[in-house]
Scaffold this motif. Structure first.
Motif, PDB file in Angstrom:
ATOM      1  N   UNK A 148      14.422  69.999  56.794  1.00 52.15           N
ATOM      2  CA  UNK A 148      13.765  68.983  56.420  1.00 52.15           C
ATOM      3  C   UNK A 148      13.788  68.645  54.864  1.00 52.15           C
ATOM      4  N   UNK A 149      14.071  69.514  54.225  1.00 54.58           N
ATOM      5  CA  UNK A 149      14.462  69.443  52.815  1.00 54.58           C
ATOM      6  C   UNK A 149      15.740  68.665  52.592  1.00 54.58           C
ATOM      7  N   UNK A 150      16.882  68.962  53.408  1.00 52.69           N
ATOM      8  CA  UNK A 150      18.077  68.297  53.436  1.00 52.69           C
ATOM      9  C   UNK A 150      17.947  66.916  53.873  1.00 52.69           C
ATOM     10  N   UNK A 151      17.223  66.716  55.060  1.00 57.20           N
ATOM     11  CA  UNK A 151      17.082  65.484  55.516  1.00 57.20           C
ATOM     12  C   UNK A 151      16.158  64.544  54.192  1.00 57.20           C
ATOM     13  N   UNK A 152      15.302  64.905  53.753  1.00 59.37           N
ATOM     14  CA  UNK A 152      14.519  64.168  52.580  1.00 59.37           C
ATOM     15  C   UNK A 152      15.585  63.707  51.600  1.00 59.37           C
ATOM     16  N   UNK A 153      16.321  64.894  51.137  1.00 62.56           N
ATOM     17  CA  UNK A 153      17.269  64.324  50.067  1.00 62.56           C
ATOM     18  C   UNK A 153      18.563  63.420  50.647  1.00 62.56           C
ATOM     19  N   UNK A 154      18.920  63.488  51.754  1.00 67.15           N
ATOM     20  CA  UNK A 154      19.757  62.456  52.409  1.00 67.15           C
ATOM     21  C   UNK A 154      18.868  60.975  52.524  1.00 67.15           C
ATOM     22  N   UNK A 155      17.739  61.323  52.953  1.00 66.25           N
ATOM     23  CA  UNK A 155      17.069  59.823  53.172  1.00 66.25           C
ATOM     24  C   UNK A 155      16.815  59.250  51.498  1.00 66.25           C
ATOM     25  N   UNK A 156      16.530  60.209  50.500  1.00 76.67           N
ATOM     26  CA  UNK A 156      16.429  59.606  49.024  1.00 76.67           C
ATOM     27  C   UNK A 156      17.875  58.995  48.585  1.00 76.67           C
ATOM     28  N   UNK A 157      18.783  59.561  48.861  1.00 70.47           N
ATOM     29  CA  UNK A 157      20.196  59.149  48.374  1.00 70.47           C
ATOM     30  C   UNK A 157      20.391  57.902  49.357  1.00 70.47           C
ATOM     31  N   UNK A 158      20.306  57.614  50.439  1.00 63.78           N
ATOM     32  CA  UNK A 158      20.243  56.524  51.378  1.00 63.78           C
ATOM     33  C   UNK A 158      19.750  55.459  50.816  1.00 63.78           C
ATOM     34  N   UNK A 159      18.471  55.480  50.626  1.00 62.62           N
ATOM     35  CA  UNK A 159      17.536  54.225  50.085  1.00 62.62           C
ATOM     36  C   UNK A 159      18.058  53.964  48.469  1.00 62.62           C
ATOM     37  N   UNK A 160      18.624  54.821  47.826  1.00 61.70           N
ATOM     38  CA  UNK A 160      18.794  54.800  46.429  1.00 61.70           C
ATOM     39  C   UNK A 160      20.138  53.790  46.507  1.00 61.70           C
ATOM     40  N   UNK A 161      20.936  54.316  47.189  1.00 61.37           N
ATOM     41  CA  UNK A 161      22.357  53.513  47.524  1.00 61.37           C
ATOM     42  C   UNK A 161      21.876  52.050  48.107  1.00 61.37           C
ATOM     43  N   UNK A 162      21.026  51.924  49.054  1.00 65.50           N
ATOM     44  CA  UNK A 162      20.615  50.403  49.490  1.00 65.50           C
ATOM     45  C   UNK A 162      19.946  49.642  48.339  1.00 65.50           C
ATOM     46  N   UNK A 163      19.278  50.224  47.630  1.00 65.94           N
ATOM     47  CA  UNK A 163      18.704  49.249  46.519  1.00 65.94           C
ATOM     48  C   UNK A 163      19.657  49.088  45.661  1.00 65.94           C
ATOM     49  N   UNK A 164      20.460  49.947  45.259  1.00 63.40           N
ATOM     50  CA  UNK A 164      21.584  49.577  44.257  1.00 63.40           C
ATOM     51  C   UNK A 164      22.428  48.667  44.574  1.00 63.40           C
ATOM     52  N   UNK A 165      23.002  48.754  46.051  1.00 63.42           N
ATOM     53  CA  UNK A 165      23.980  47.685  46.433  1.00 63.42           C
ATOM     54  C   UNK A 165      23.341  46.493  46.755  1.00 63.42           C
ATOM     55  N   UNK A 166      22.155  46.290  47.040  1.00 66.34           N
ATOM     56  CA  UNK A 166      21.445  45.161  47.033  1.00 66.34           C
ATOM     57  C   UNK A 166      21.040  44.542  45.674  1.00 66.34           C
ATOM     58  N   UNK A 167      21.008  45.127  44.782  1.00 63.66           N
ATOM     59  CA  UNK A 167      20.604  44.728  43.429  1.00 63.66           C
ATOM     60  C   UNK A 167      21.813  44.121  42.807  1.00 63.66           C
ATOM     61  N   UNK A 168      23.000  44.659  43.046  1.00 65.63           N
ATOM     62  CA  UNK A 168      24.440  44.168  42.417  1.00 65.63           C
ATOM     63  C   UNK A 168      25.160  43.265  43.434  1.00 65.63           C
ATOM     64  N   UNK A 169      24.538  42.512  44.271  1.00 64.96           N
ATOM     65  CA  UNK A 169      25.026  41.617  45.164  1.00 64.96           C
ATOM     66  C   UNK A 169      25.244  40.336  44.517  1.00 64.96           C
ATOM     67  N   UNK A 170      26.097  39.550  45.108  1.00 61.80           N
ATOM     68  CA  UNK A 170      26.366  38.138  44.599  1.00 61.80           C
ATOM     69  C   UNK A 170      25.229  37.310  44.854  1.00 61.80           C
ATOM     70  N   UNK A 171      25.096  36.489  44.039  1.00 62.81           N
ATOM     71  CA  UNK A 171      23.880  35.349  44.262  1.00 62.81           C
ATOM     72  C   UNK A 171      24.349  34.244  44.581  1.00 62.81           C
ATOM     73  N   UNK A 172      25.575  34.089  44.974  1.00 66.44           N
ATOM     74  CA  UNK A 172      26.113  32.631  45.267  1.00 66.44           C
ATOM     75  C   UNK A 172      25.869  32.300  46.585  1.00 66.44           C
ATOM     76  N   UNK A 173      24.549  32.195  47.136  1.00 67.98           N
ATOM     77  CA  UNK A 173      24.256  31.844  48.638  1.00 67.98           C
ATOM     78  C   UNK A 173      23.864  30.301  48.697  1.00 67.98           C
TER      79      UNK A 173
END
Length: 65
Positions: free
Chosen positions: A4-29
């Protein structure tokens, strides 16, 4: 408990990566390749083909160069 502890760490890393890549995306839509449709480049040489005006109505125009 360890799994459960490992799962929580992996979930936290995945969410952090998701927010980071979304924030650094291009805005030329927009269809103009990122430029706003209301942004227009104005070239005075093309607008005033007979040269710059000396006055507009009662307002004089002075050049400072």
């Amino acid at each position: 408990m360890k799994k459960l502890s490992n799962f929580m760490w992996l979930l936290a890393i995945a969410l952090t990566a998701t927010f980071t890549f979304t924030a650094c995306g291009d805005d030329d839509d927009k269809p103009n390749g990122g430029k706003n449709a209301t942004e227009v480049e104005v070239n005075p040489k093309k607008v005033f083909v007979n040269g710059m005006p000396k006055e507009i109505r009662e307002f004089g125009i002075r050049k400072s160069f």
